[in-house]
Structures are given as C-alpha cells and as structure tokens.
Design a protein around this motif. Structure first.
Motif, PDB file in Angstrom:
ATOM      1  N   ARG A 100       3.545   1.734   4.970  1.00 41.71           N
ATOM      2  CA  ARG A 100       4.051   0.605   4.207  1.00 41.71           C
ATOM      3  C   ARG A 100       3.444  -0.730   4.627  1.00 41.71           C
ATOM      4  N   CYS A 127       3.325  -7.699   0.383  1.00 41.81           N
ATOM      5  CA  CYS A 127       4.614  -7.876  -0.293  1.00 41.81           C
ATOM      6  C   CYS A 127       4.525  -9.161  -1.114  1.00 41.81           C
ATOM      7  N   LEU A 128       4.628  -9.041  -2.421  1.00 43.01           N
ATOM      8  CA  LEU A 128       4.460 -10.220  -3.293  1.00 43.01           C
ATOM      9  C   LEU A 128       5.587 -11.223  -3.106  1.00 43.01           C
ATOM     10  N   ARG A 129       6.797 -10.718  -2.849  1.00 39.27           N
ATOM     11  CA  ARG A 129       7.919 -11.644  -2.659  1.00 39.27           C
ATOM     12  C   ARG A 129       7.716 -12.473  -1.382  1.00 39.27           C
ATOM     13  N   SER A 167       4.543  -5.650   3.409  1.00 41.19           N
ATOM     14  CA  SER A 167       5.753  -4.967   2.939  1.00 41.19           C
ATOM     15  C   SER A 167       6.474  -4.347   4.129  1.00 41.19           C
ATOM     16  N   ASN A 180      12.986  -5.457   5.149  1.00 38.79           N
ATOM     17  CA  ASN A 180      12.904  -6.816   4.616  1.00 38.79           C
ATOM     18  C   ASN A 180      12.571  -6.727   3.129  1.00 38.79           C
ATOM     19  N   CYS A 181      13.263  -5.830   2.460  1.00 39.95           N
ATOM     20  CA  CYS A 181      12.956  -5.585   1.044  1.00 39.95           C
ATOM     21  C   CYS A 181      14.252  -5.268   0.303  1.00 39.95           C
ATOM     22  N   PRO A 182      14.575  -6.067  -0.706  1.00 44.28           N
ATOM     23  CA  PRO A 182      15.798  -5.769  -1.462  1.00 44.28           C
ATOM     24  C   PRO A 182      15.593  -4.714  -2.538  1.00 44.28           C
ATOM     25  N   CYS A 188      14.632  -6.970  -6.054  1.00 44.22           N
ATOM     26  CA  CYS A 188      13.518  -7.909  -5.892  1.00 44.22           C
ATOM     27  C   CYS A 188      12.925  -8.246  -7.260  1.00 44.22           C
ATOM     28  N   ARG A 241      10.015  -8.973  -7.893  1.00 46.03           N
ATOM     29  CA  ARG A 241       8.663  -8.437  -8.047  1.00 46.03           C
ATOM     30  C   ARG A 241       8.639  -6.901  -7.995  1.00 46.03           C
ATOM     31  N   TYR A 242       9.820  -6.293  -8.047  1.00 46.04           N
ATOM     32  CA  TYR A 242       9.902  -4.831  -7.888  1.00 46.04           C
ATOM     33  C   TYR A 242       8.968  -4.103  -8.863  1.00 46.04           C
ATOM     34  N   CYS A 261       5.418  -4.512  -7.766  1.00 44.31           N
ATOM     35  CA  CYS A 261       5.251  -4.393  -6.312  1.00 44.31           C
ATOM     36  C   CYS A 261       4.161  -3.368  -5.979  1.00 44.31           C
ATOM     37  N   TYR A 314       5.739  -0.219  -4.100  1.00 49.95           N
ATOM     38  CA  TYR A 314       6.514   0.679  -4.965  1.00 49.95           C
ATOM     39  C   TYR A 314       5.651   1.283  -6.066  1.00 49.95           C
TER      40      TYR A 314
END
Ligand code: SF4
Length: 916
Positions: free
Chosen positions: A243, A248-250, A303, A307-309, A313, A315-316, A319, A322
């Motif tokens: 991972r 991570c875009l967020r 990522s 630390n990922c909702p 998110c 941006r899910y 992402c 993902y």
C-alpha cells in the motif's frame, strides 16, 4: 423483529439464515462507511446456500448495477440494502433479479442493520469445480503445443510437463504440493499454465507470490503476457504492490493546502512535481515516478491503511490504491510478494476472516514461488521492532520542538478552530486545546527526551557487557545483538538496567497514548458538521496515536518475554560525532511453521510451494518441518558433531547486514507476533494431502561444468585459511580469464580478500567489482558488459542472480554458508530444537546451509549452452561427515576432490577454449 428462514411461501427471513456472520460484518461496515446509503454486494454462496465470500461492489442507486452484474457469476448472489428499512422489492429490483436469475445469480434485499432479508431469488447451487486434465499439459507444453509455436528458442522439457501435471493434480485434489524443480525446468510456465486454466474454468482467483521483485517482473511483464497472447482464452493478470507504494490523493491535497503546518516550506518544488505527476500517472505508484521523493514528504502523502476513511473519502472513486485493489479483485491471476501475502495471512489469522478482503482480495488457490524463502519471509512479517530513532521521529511528527507551530498537533488545532462554529462545540475546543497544549505537545517532547535518556543510560552498561564478552577491542560502533535469554533476564544487566529503563519507556508511551485517547473521546462530542470538517485532520491524529499504541504494545511484548518469541536488543555507539546511537527492542516468532499451517496450508485449498532448492540430500524433511507440514517429532538418532569432527565455524557477524536484501514494505504495521501465536488453532493436524515432487534440471552438468572441491584447503578456522583462499581465487581467475563470481559469507572476509588481491588483479586488467560499490543492478550490468570481470559479493548474490552465457564462467564459493550462530532468531531456533531433544546441527544448521549452498551453486549454469567451473574452497565439504549432505544435494554428481596441485592443470584444460 427477527424473521424466520425464507420459505417457498415467505421470502422474508432472518439475514443470518442466508448470510454468514463474516459476510454480515462486511455488509454492515460498508453500509456504515457509505453513511447508510445504498450499497450493492456480490457474494458467493457455499453448499449450504449461505453467502460467505462478500465484496462491496457498487455504491449508490440502481444505476450502479450494470457495473456489478459483470462481476457476479453463476452460483453468486447480489445483495442490496434498502436504507428505508422496507424490504419489499421495487419494480426495478424485480427487473434486476430476473436478469441476474437468468445467469443463475441470486438476489437478496436487506435492511441497513443486516438483520432481515427478502430473498427475491434464492442462491443457485454453485457448479462443481471443473477439474484440470493433466494430459492437456502434454498437448499444450509439448512439441506441438502453443509454447513451441510461441517461442523461437523453444526446448522440449519433459520435466516441465511433469511439473505442470503435478500442479493440475494439486488443484484437482485441494492439496498442498511441494515441488523442487531444478534450474532450467521452466517452472514458472509449469505452474502458470494450470493456474490460468483453473482460474478461467472455475472463476476462481489464483494468487502467485514471489520473494523477489525480479521474478515478479518476469511473471508480469514476460510470462503472463506471453500466455495471454498465445493461450487463446482471455484472462486478467494484475500485480498488487504494498500500500505504501501508492500515492494518496486526499493526503496530497492536505499537504498542498496545509503542508506548511506539517513540513515547512522545504519541499515546495518536489511537491509541485508530484502534483503534476498525480494528474498524469496511470497507476500512482512509486515505480511510475521518475524520481525518488524525499522520505519525509512521501510519508505524508502515501496511502496508509490507518489514515484512510475508505468509502467516506472524497477521492475514493479515483483512488490509486483502491483502483489497484479493484483491478486485483477482478483479476484471474494476482501476482503479489511474500511480504504482502504474509501480512494478509497474519491479519486473517488474528481476525479469523478468510472471506473478506484483508490486504489481498479473498483467494483459495496459491502458488508460492521461491518457496525456500517462506520461513524467513514469515519471520520478518511476524516480527516487530521499536527503535529510539523511530520513537523520536514519531514525537517530532507530533510536534517539532525546533520549529514551533509545526507538526500534526498544531495542524490539527488550527483545523479544529476553523471547524468549530456552533456554541455547543466551544467546550470541546477548549478541552481539546487543553489536552494538546498541556499534555500531548509537552508529552511528545518529554517522550522524545525519555527515549534519548533511556538510550544514554542503557548503552554504557550494554557496552561494558559487550566488552566483557568480546574483549577490549570490540568496535562499539558495530551493531551488537543481545538476546534476552533466561540467563540474561536473571543478570544485573537486565534487572538493574534493561528492564527498569524499558519499563520507563513503556510507561512514558502509555501515558502519552492515554492522553491521545482522551482527545479522541472529546472529539466524539463535536457536532456532526464540525466532525465532518475535521475528519481528515482527526484521522491523521488517530493514525499517529495508533502507531504509538502499537510501539507501546511491542515494548510490552518485549518485557513479557513469551516462550514462543525470540526477544533481543540491538545497539551501537555513534560511528561519527553527530550520528545518533542505535538502540532497538525486537521480537520475532521462534517457529513459524504452526502459524503457516494455521493461516495458510489449512484454509487455502491448494498451495503449490516451489523452488529450485527445497530438498536436502534429495529429501524434503527439512522444508516440511520448517513450514509446519510435518510433525516436529524427533527423528531417529543421527550422527552428531563430535570432538574430532567439530561443529563448523560460521559466518562473521557482519554477514547479518545486507544492503541488497529484498525489502518489501508491508501493507500494514505488523501486529505483535504474540497475537498470532495466540490465534493459532489448537488442533495441529493438516488434513490436506501433501504431494512431494522433484523434477531435475535438464542441464547436462557432466558436460557443462567442472565442479571441484580441493581437499587440501586449510580448515576455515585456521589463520592461514584466508590467505589460501585469496591465492586460490587469484589463480583461478587468471586461468578462467575473468567472468568470475566469488561468493563469501561475510563482508569482513570479502573486504579482506579484495584488499589482498584486488590491486593485483586490476593491474592485470581485470575489472574488479565489489558488492556495495554500486547498486546491485548497476553492478550486474557492469559485470555482464566487462569481458574480464571479477565480482566479489556476499549473501544477496547467493540467489536471484541470473547471468547467462560467457559473462559468467567461474563460480567460487569461499565458505559453506552456515548461519551466524550469534544471530538471535537462529540461536533461539537451535535452542528450541535442543530443548525438545533434537539435534540442532543435523536438523537445522546443516540443512539450512545446504539450501543456501544449492542456491549459490545455481548461479553458474543458467542455460543448456552455459559452461563453467565451480570451486568450493571450504574443505569441510570433503573432510567432514556433514559434507556429504552438501555434495549429494547438488544437481551434479561428478565432483572433483583432489589436491590443488592437480586442480590447476585440470582447470587450465577446462578453460583452454577461452585462450583461443
Ligand atoms: S481512499 Fe484512502 S488511500 Fe485513497 S485517496 Fe482516499 S484516503 Fe487516500
């Protein structure tokens, strides 16, 4: 109200009668993550028609359905929630159900709590698995097969066909199949072909795991595309990376907006480049990035699981991580690495979840290539370490004392102030500020100070003790390992220094995390709108707190000293002024066999373990025992090392360090190994059939190789040994005219040998290369392109190196590759065998060295046209009883065992063709 089971007359029922507990847990969480909105799931029903293997596939209303119907296969069910709680199917539901029903896919409606269900169409009976026909392997891999048509340099290899037949059997019989396939067998195609056919015919994913990136790349860029082009039926193969490789875009967005608070302005240019890359990159992983970003920056934007909702998110949907997971879910063949796989298995074992996606999507068929590395990979995956440097770095990320106002806490408080508008939230803001300013900020600084003080106070007694052990000339800057044995735990060193100082460290971490817990309790009192505004910053705080908690758990585990764990300290004084000293607390499982059995061989229906080096003296006993596939009862008494046949001298201690060792970042921080031990099922039995096969290398070693073990080399423990080895190397390299790999078992001896012979060889226009002088890839490129090259290397070059043709014609194995006896995990394993009455030397030390020796030997002959000589310069291989195990394990049987005086003319004759 809970419903009874669905009947022909009443489609309403309790959800538990059509969905397993694990499936319901997945469903409830996904619906919660989607704020109670509509989610569509695809599940696979077992023979009892209860859906177990459930995956959230689409979010939103029925418009999302076309995307998921392609994922559902005959025997699956689609599950869909009605947020209103009313379960009566709508007109659209009936349409979907009938379209799915035509494809033998069931359809259920559930409420958001997943308590009640409406079975619109019951699950259909899943089709019986399609078995593979082993005879097809002759057809496909034989002289008339697709491989023969696809490859210009096709070679008919009966061993490859036989291996593919064995793999078919393992798939058909839900078996574990352990296969040693010698170099040149073509083993990757022998397992990929049946794996692809199985995956296609049974709509079941097959995971292929490797230890090295090189092999992953070969599978994903060469072998699988070739199969895809030539086989006929289309299939999808994907590579899943750890991972932390994905952007991570967020978090990138956060750093762009608030990076000043976290990192200062030092990374502005790099950040700009990363922003433009993020817009263009197809997969958002590090391997697609042309430069290596600064670690501090990448740590803030990669990522991270904690630390990922996830579905919350924004941006899910786009992402990178993902998206890779989605592709992995839809793939027929998923290529992963052992570190990812074992992290996945550890998570499944500790959570008891074998159906939900953990790190990898759910799977039931697995191929483990480079299987001789599984025990080591599992040990790494289940190990833990806490370092003073790491703790101090974590503290600095909370609050940076040198740059006030920077760090996670300051950024968080700023965001909280901006978010709080309603009067009702003001007391929460006040309480949060009090916790941050009065406890967490000073607490993180105090914790950093405690870590430094513990280090300062623990190092002197540790150094004194090391000096007593190894004499006054021990290098204090060299990393020393101290295993915490019963004896050490009863000593003043433990009782007066290590234990109280470690407890002090543990208490400081616990105090800090208790304050972080208080903060998260306060934040729960915020209004919904304020909570949403600070969700991202709060997640950042929670993930940092989680890591600190984990460090506390790991230190606690160190102090507890469970019998199943090896527990040790590593320490070193600073090498240069200004460098930090080193102090690390470490734990690792002593045996991983029972965990592997419980987490892998029992639940996974088919496992193929393969490698060129699995047997010792043509027997699988060692690997079966180490992997938990055989009871570790004491074997019949065997000869042990005696006074006149002493136990061997081992590697130098510095051999433990290897800059080129494969380094796969695990997907999540490993949980303490103790949890895994506790999670092992009590029953030790494995009911799956275990198939054992050996397929010999097709190479003609008698024609292609000269293998020599001169019997008059001094014993490796004699002072004259190193100079004799240096002389022999120099002479052999001159005769072969370069093209030589010289493999050592320690950096110490490697460097001393290069000092002795390097200059002389360079003056004779040999290109002298040494491991560590260049990156591994560059070193090998240089070696291949220099006609008179000599490469001096150690552990990581004993395997995974493929140099074909004339570039490599001489392989020198300086010493038998026994493990470092002082290496804590090896030491603990040896003691565990002795404690249960076994002979650790014959059961562990010799076989593990034989496997490595075979790997080293395998570097030379890589194709039917390769030719070369192997010199084994450790005469114990011909003079000691255990030498037989080494020589009998080689694929070649003609070993030259004379005196050096006779060897050199023999070698001259062998290499005469290079003089022309
Ligand atoms: S879903 Fe998670 S990993 Fe993906 S962009 Fe959002 S926070 Fe990052």
């Amino acid at each position: 109200m809970t419903q009874p089971p669905a009947t022909a007359s009443s489609p309403r029922c309790a959800a538990a009668t059509v969905l397993s507990a694990a499936a319901r847990a997945v469903i409830i969480r996904a619906i919660e993550d989607n704020d109670g909105g509509e989610v569509f799931f695809v599940g696979r029903a077992g023979p009892d028609r209860i859906a177990d293997d459930v995956l959230p596939c689409a979010f939103g209303n029925q418009d999302a359905v076309p995307a998921l119907t392609s994922l559902a296969e005959a025997g699956d069910v689609v599950i869909h929630n009605h947020p209103s709680g009313g379960l009566q199917p709508s007109h659209q539901d009936i349409e979907i159900a009938s379209a799915l029903g035509e494809r033998s896919v069931g359809f259920y409606i559930i409420d958001n709590a997943c308590e009640n269900a409406f079975v619109v169409t019951p699950a259909f009976e899943a089709p019986a698995p399609a078995v593979l026909d082993p005879d097809r392997m002759d057809e496909l891999l034989g002289r008339e097969g697709f491989l023969a048509r696809a490859m210009d340099n096709y070679e008919f290899r009966p061993e490859q066909i036989n291996m593919a037949r064995a793999v078919c059997r393992a798939f058909n019989e839900d078996a574990v199949c352990v296969i040693e396939a010698g170099t040149g067998t073509g083993k990757s195609m022998a397992y990929l072909l049946p794996a692809v056919l199985w995956a296609l015919e049974n709509k079941e994913k097959v995971v292929v795991s490797t230890n090295t990136i090189n092999l992953q790349e070969q599978l994903i860029h060469k072998d699988l595309p070739m199969l895809a082009r030539r086989l006929g039926p289309k299939f999808r193969a994907e590579l899943l990376k750890g991972r932390g490789n994905y952007l991570c875009l967020r978090r990138l967005e956060e750093v762009r907006e608030h990076g000043q608070d976290l990192l200062g302005s030092g990374f502005a240019n790099e950040l700009k480049e990363l922003m433009s890359w993020a817009k263009a990159t197809p997969d958002g992983s590090l391997s697609d990035l042309a430069f290596r970003p600064a670690t501090e920056l990448w740590d803030e934007i990669k990522s991270e699981a904690d630390n990922c909702p996830r579905t919350r998110c924004a941006r899910y949907r786009d992402c990178f991580y993902y998206n890779a997971r989605r592709r992995a879910s839809a793939a027929n063949i998923l290529v992963a690495n052992h570190a990812l796989l074992l992290t996945d298995l550890a998570l499944r074992l500790t959570t008891g979840n074998y159906t939900e996606a953990a790190v990898l999507p759910p799977f039931h068929r697995l191929v483990l290539d480079e299987g001789h590395n599984i025990e080591e990979a599992a040990t790494r995956a289940f190990s833990a370490q806490v370092t003073v440097t790491g703790l101090r770095r974590m503290c600095r990320r909370w609050a940076n004392p040198e740059r006030r106002g920077m760090g996670v806490l300051s950024a968080f408080i700023r965001r909280l102030r901006e978010a709080v508008e309603a009067e009702a939230d003001w007391p929460v803001l006040e309480a949060a500020q009090a916790i941050v300013y009065e406890h967490l900020q000073p607490g993180s600084e105090e914790l950093a100070t405690v870590a430094s003080e513990v280090c300062e106070r623990m190092l002197p007694p540790l150094m004194d003790s090391a000096r007593e052990e190894s004499g006054a000339f021990a290098d204090p800057a060299r990393i020393t390992q101290l295993r915490i044995t019963g004896e050490v735990a009863a000593s003043p060193l433990w009782l007066e220094h290590i234990e109280p100082l470690t407890r002090q460290m543990h208490a400081a971490i616990s105090h800090f995390t208790a304050q972080a817990d208080r903060l998260s309790v306060e934040l729960k009192k915020l209004s919904k709108s304020a909570r949403e505004k600070i969700a991202s910053a709060a997640l950042q705080v929670e993930s940092h707190a989680g890591r600190m908690r984990l460090a506390g758990e790991q230190i606690g585990q160190f102090l507890k000293r469970d019998d199943n764990l090896c527990v040790w300290l590593e320490y070193a004084a600073p090498r240069r002024p200004g460098d930090p000293p080193i102090l690390r607390w470490l734990t690792a499982p002593i045996e991983v066999g029972s965990v592997l059995k419980a987490a892998l061989f029992a639940p996974v229906k088919t496992t193929i373990v393969t490698s060129a080096t699995l047997t010792v003296d043509r027997k699988f006993d060692y690997v079966l025992t180490r992997l938990g596939l055989r009871s570790r009862e004491r074997p019949p008494a065997e000869s042990a090392a005696t006074d006149d046949e002493p136990a061997p001298a081992y590697l130098d201690e510095d051999a433990a360090w290897d800059p080129d060792a494969p380094d796969f970042a695990p997907d999540r921080a490993p949980r303490p190994a103790e949890n895994l031990m506790a999670a092992r099922p009590k029953s030790a039995g494995i009911e799956r059939p275990v198939i054992l096969e050996v397929f010999d290398s097709p190479f003609n070693y008698r024609e292609q190789a000269l293998i020599a073990a001169p019997r008059d080399m001094p014993d490796p423990r004699r002072p004259e040994y190193e100079s004799a080895v240096a002389d022999a190397i120099e002479r052999a390299v001159r005769i072969s005219r370069g093209g030589a790999f010289v493999l050592f078992t320690s950096y110490g001896m490697l460097n001393r040998t290069v000092t002795r012979v390097g200059d002389r060889l360079s003056r004779e226009r040999f290109t002298v290369l040494r491991q560590g002088d260049l990156a591994r890839h560059a070193l090998l490129e240089r070696f291949r392109s220099s006609p008179r090259a000599v490469l001096f290397a150690t552990s990581s070059f004993w395997e995974g190196v493929d140099v074909q043709g004339d570039a490599l014609v001489l392989l020198v194995l300086a010493r038998l590759p026994f493990s470092v006896p002082s290496e804590p995990v090896q030491q603990a394993r040896v003691e565990a065998i002795e404690r249960r009455g076994g002979n650790s030397f014959t059961e562990f030390s010799v076989p593990s060295a034989v496997i490595r020796f075979k790997q080293g030997f395998g570097r030379l002959i890589r194709s039917r046209t390769d030719r070369g000589a192997v010199l084994i310069l450790d005469s114990r291989v011909v003079r000691q009883f255990y030498g037989r195990a080494f020589l009998n394990s080689l694929p070649a049987h003609d070993i030259w065992k004379g005196l050096q005086a006779q060897l050199w003319p023999e070698l001259e004759r062998f290499f005469a063709y290079r003089a022309r």
